[in-house]
Scaffold this active site. Structure first.
Site, mmCIF file in Angstrom:
data_model
loop_
_atom_site.group_PDB
_atom_site.id
_atom_site.type_symbol
_atom_site.label_atom_id
_atom_site.label_comp_id
_atom_site.label_asym_id
_atom_site.label_seq_id
_atom_site.Cartn_x
_atom_site.Cartn_y
_atom_site.Cartn_z
ATOM 1 N N ASN A 9 0.810 -1.405 -0.238
ATOM 2 C CA ASN A 9 -0.287 -0.147 -0.441
ATOM 3 C C ASN A 9 0.805 1.103 0.176
ATOM 4 O O ASN A 9 1.536 1.621 1.209
ATOM 5 C CB ASN A 9 -0.745 -0.162 1.160
ATOM 6 C CG ASN A 9 -1.565 1.040 1.368
ATOM 7 O OD1 ASN A 9 -1.570 1.877 0.440
ATOM 8 N ND2 ASN A 9 -2.372 1.299 2.432
ATOM 9 N N LYS A 11 0.046 4.017 -0.397
ATOM 10 C CA LYS A 11 -0.698 5.491 0.293
ATOM 11 C C LYS A 11 -0.549 6.821 -0.625
ATOM 12 O O LYS A 11 -0.157 6.534 -1.924
ATOM 13 C CB LYS A 11 0.024 5.846 1.863
ATOM 14 C CG LYS A 11 -0.334 4.028 2.516
ATOM 15 C CD LYS A 11 -0.055 4.236 3.911
ATOM 16 C CE LYS A 11 -0.117 3.683 4.795
ATOM 17 N NZ LYS A 11 -0.309 3.453 5.843
ATOM 18 N N HIS A 95 -9.607 1.140 5.296
ATOM 19 C CA HIS A 95 -8.031 1.463 5.253
ATOM 20 C C HIS A 95 -8.569 1.917 7.010
ATOM 21 O O HIS A 95 -9.184 2.918 7.251
ATOM 22 C CB HIS A 95 -7.450 2.258 4.926
ATOM 23 C CG HIS A 95 -6.267 1.667 5.974
ATOM 24 N ND1 HIS A 95 -5.359 2.543 6.110
ATOM 25 C CD2 HIS A 95 -5.074 1.143 5.249
ATOM 26 C CE1 HIS A 95 -4.054 2.757 6.161
ATOM 27 N NE2 HIS A 95 -3.714 1.523 5.980
ATOM 28 N N GLU A 97 -6.835 4.470 7.718
ATOM 29 C CA GLU A 97 -6.790 5.650 7.610
ATOM 30 C C GLU A 97 -7.709 6.236 6.403
ATOM 31 O O GLU A 97 -8.190 7.840 7.710
ATOM 32 C CB GLU A 97 -5.362 6.164 7.290
ATOM 33 C CG GLU A 97 -3.982 5.710 7.930
ATOM 34 C CD GLU A 97 -2.413 5.633 7.146
ATOM 35 O OE1 GLU A 97 -2.772 5.900 5.539
ATOM 36 O OE2 GLU A 97 -1.965 4.994 7.389
ATOM 37 N N GLU A 167 -5.156 -4.915 11.088
ATOM 38 C CA GLU A 167 -3.943 -4.111 10.915
ATOM 39 C C GLU A 167 -3.959 -2.994 12.198
ATOM 40 O O GLU A 167 -5.262 -2.598 12.379
ATOM 41 C CB GLU A 167 -4.398 -2.654 9.631
ATOM 42 C CG GLU A 167 -3.552 -3.685 7.921
ATOM 43 C CD GLU A 167 -3.447 -2.257 7.617
ATOM 44 O OE1 GLU A 167 -2.397 -2.823 6.511
ATOM 45 O OE2 GLU A 167 -3.703 -0.983 7.501
ATOM 46 N N GLY A 173 2.491 2.674 10.572
ATOM 47 C CA GLY A 173 3.787 3.283 10.336
ATOM 48 C C GLY A 173 4.233 3.822 11.749
ATOM 49 O O GLY A 173 5.304 4.929 11.826
ATOM 50 N N SER A 212 3.656 -1.790 10.165
ATOM 51 C CA SER A 212 5.280 -2.307 10.824
ATOM 52 C C SER A 212 5.896 -3.599 9.781
ATOM 53 O O SER A 212 7.109 -4.172 10.261
ATOM 54 C CB SER A 212 5.878 -2.374 12.035
ATOM 55 O OG SER A 212 5.647 -0.654 12.230
HETATM 56 P P1 13P Z 1 3.090 0.223 7.668
HETATM 57 O O1 13P Z 1 3.561 -0.911 6.764
HETATM 58 O O2 13P Z 1 3.850 1.405 7.302
HETATM 59 O O3 13P Z 1 3.046 0.217 9.046
HETATM 60 O O4 13P Z 1 1.492 0.725 7.256
HETATM 61 C C1 13P Z 1 0.515 -0.222 7.368
HETATM 62 C C2 13P Z 1 -0.668 0.239 6.426
HETATM 63 O O5 13P Z 1 -1.480 0.941 7.058
HETATM 64 C C3 13P Z 1 -1.059 -0.763 4.906
HETATM 65 O O6 13P Z 1 -2.055 -0.713 4.729
#
Ligand code: 13P
Length: 250
Positions: A9, A11, A95, A97, A167, A173, A212
């Site tokens: 992803n 982003k 997601h 976010e 997740e 992150g 992560s």
């Molecule tokens: P990270 O791998 O940067 O922690 O992000 C995970 C994520 O949100 C994948 O959709």
């Protein structure tokens, strides 16, 4: 046997040039026959470029979001049919976010999940608890509520054409990965909820872990019985490292 799926992803990162070099680096690093199934989810505006660069490769394309409606006067939205049209196979829905920054409720997420399948895409349905929810020990209740909203709206048979991603918000992150045991516990719980409706479908659905994931922890995570791959953010922006994660699933 469920084949490991590793999805990147990206982003809202990168540029047109960076997307091109990332796709090129990844196809070169993985070779013709990646050991796991691999997908990349670039920002909308780079999907067409990425699709062209991925032609002839086994790496699949995914989008990060879609509209609920199939078409119409919805300024700024992107329909699932458009994503199919430019070569997407997967689309991420729910997601954290999108849930926390853009107010997507369980109901909206369920509607997007159904829209994805209506439009011929395979949804990657994200669920996960916040740190505060984990500390209050309501992780399972949160996951069940998020999953139930989709099950009530789309029924268990839809999971034959869907992927689930666990997740935990506190691991996204942050560099703070769930331990393989913590991931397994929730993945087993998710599979159990699905199995209560249909054993066979529950057994075949892939449940990815996200938060992560990096080359150093991917192997341990993917070796857990109910962890069927990863949804990778930051570490998928480095072609070599992402290829290493993909190989960890082999
Ligand atoms: P990270 O791998 O940067 O922690 O992000 C995970 C994520 O949100 C994948 O959709």
């Amino acid at each position: 046997m469920r084949k490991i799926l590793v999805a990147g992803n990206w982003k809202m990162h990168g540029s047109r040039a960076e997307t091109a070099s990332l796709v090129e680096g990844l196809t070169a690093a993985l070779g013709d026959a990646p050991v796991s199934e691999v997908a990349v989810c670039p920002p909308f505006v780079y999907l067409v470029d990425a699709a062209a660069a991925l032609e002839g490769s086994e790496i699949r394309l995914g989008a990060q979001d879609l509209a609920v409606e199939p078409s119409g006067a919805y300024t700024g939205e992107i329909a699932g049919t458009m994503l199919r049209d430019v070569g997407c196979h997967f689309v991420i829905v729910g997601h954290s976010e999108r849930r926390s920054l853009y107010g997507e409720t369980d109901g909206v997420v369920a509607a997007k999940y159904r829209a994805a399948q209506r439009d011929g895409l395979v949804p990657i349905l994200c669920v996960g608890e916040t740190l505060e929810e984990r500390e209050r020990e309501v992780t399972e209740a949160v996951i069940e509520r998020q999953l139930r909203a989709v099950l009530d709206s789309a029924a268990i048979a839809s999971f034959e054409r869907a992927v689930v991603a666990y997740e935990p918000v506190w691991a996204i992150g942050t560099g703070r990965t769930a331990s393989p045991e913590q991931a397994q516990e929730v993945h087993g719980f998710i599979r159990g909820i699905l199995a209560a409706d249909d054993d066979t479908i529950a057994d075949s659905v892939r449940i990815l872990y996200g938060g992560s994931v990096k080359p150093s922890n991917a192997g341990d995570l993917f070796s857990m019985p109910d962890v069927d791959g990863g949804l990778v953010g930051g570490a998928s922006l480095d072609a070599g490292g992402f290829a290493e994660i993909c190989r960890a699933g082999g």
